[in-house]
Structure formats: C-alpha cells, structure tokens
Scaffold this active site. Sequence first.
Site: not given
Length: 281
Positions: A120, A140, A152, A190
């Site tokens: 992540s 991800h 992702e 994130n």
Amino acid sequence: MNKVTRVGIVGAGMMGAEIALCCARSGMDVILKEVSQELADKGKVAVDSILSRAVGKGRMDEAEKENILARIEATDMYDGFDEVDLVIEAILEVSGTKQKLFEELDVLCKPECVFASNTSSISITKLAAAARPDRFVGLHFFSPASVMKLVEVIPGLLTSPGTAAFAMEFCRAIGKEPVKVKNVEGFVVNRILLALMNEAYRLLDEGVATKEDIDTACRLGLGHPVGPFRLSDNVSLDLLDKVHTILTDAYGDRFKTPGIFREHIDAGRVGRKAGKGWYDY
C-alpha cells in the site's frame, strides 16, 4: 503476454483471501499460500463465509459457490508455483520481508511469470530490485477486495510496458477498474486517505468534535461509506502506523500522527481485529 489462467497468492490474510476470491470468481485457478496450513485454511474459510453470505442473499447458488471454492487450493507449500502466470504478494508491509520472498519466488517460478506486490505504500522499484524488475508491478487492491472496484497499478522504474499492460488487463479480467499510478510512496489513494485520517485524529485531539460526530460528518458531508475512525479500526491502527512511518520518511511531518493515535496503539487498541480500537467491538 498470455492471459492469466493460474495465480499464486502469498499471504492468506483478509486481503490475500479476498484477492483469491476475485481471481477464482473469474474462472482462474488459485494457489493460496501461507506459512502454515492452519493459516492457509483460515483464508479459504474466509472465502467460504463471503460466498455463503452471497448464497443466503440469493446472489448465487450453492453449485456456483462450490465451483469457486474448488478453484482455490489452500497450502503451506510452494507446489504448483512453477506453473502460475502471476504471483501476487500480500504479506506484511515490511520491505525486507517482501524482497526476501521475491528472491525465493524467482527460483521457483517459470521465467515468464509476472511478480506483483499488493503493497500500500512501499516503492515498487525498491521491491523489484530483488527479482525480475522488468516483470514486476504493483497491484494495490482495496479492502474489501471482493467488493472494491479500484486497483492501483504501479510500474517501477524498470517495469516493461508489456508488464504494465498485462497488469491492467488482468485487473479488468477480474472485474476491477485499474488506474495507472507513478511509483511514489503511498501512491494516490493512501496519500489522500492518510492525510484525511490525520486531520480527523487532530480534530479529536483538539476537542473540536467527538469521533462519532467526525465519522458522521464525513459520511453525510463527504459521502464516505464509513468515517475515518471506523475505517481506521477496520484497516487496523498497527498497519496504518507502518504506512504513516513510510509517508513521514518520504514527505515529512505532514504525515506524522498526533499523540492520541500513538496512545491507542500503546494501549493495544489497534482496531476491530483486537476487539477494540477507536470503538469497542
């Protein structure tokens, strides 16, 4: 590159198990590997539970459920990894541990197999230095992976264009919506999410509002399905702490967590998995 028909997934925790479900549901054969047979079986039981709920709600029948489960082999061995088209790593968010795993996989897997990490926040280029940098990519997924559409896709510095295209096509084949992201710590989601969570923690620490009201404000004011404190508990504070550390090292104090976050970790209140976090469960 050929289409994916057989996938190896290392790590049968919540994320690994749900990625396995996504692949098996799309007709792919999956080897779900863990450090012990008990943990591997636990991952498959989690898949069974998700499918059983779907059967109970009339979204699939029992035969379809059993067909999906039959495509997942839960194991503590690497038998069969020499035949997989793609390996997805979903283990601890520690770069050295991940790199060691890929070094081992490089010996076991066929030369054309693509390596992917579900990290992540860790640099894909750094992880890819361990093995097959041209056939290495970040994938991800988001929790719960069996529901969330986004993946992702992160090429490293040496990832070939063919590998990146292969990864995008794989995501579409399992019903996901991939977005291609530059290889930076935290990627896109994130960096946004942890900045938001930090501000929520600060609001609580400053006494601006209660955690319940902050969660409600984000749900009703921003359209989020759950608020930042409930989401923190679902992800777990100890995992978020690792990601915060990586982002703080990369971008400075804007990602440094306030004291109230550390207090919860020190008290063992790390989230739903512990039965207590920002909330009690």
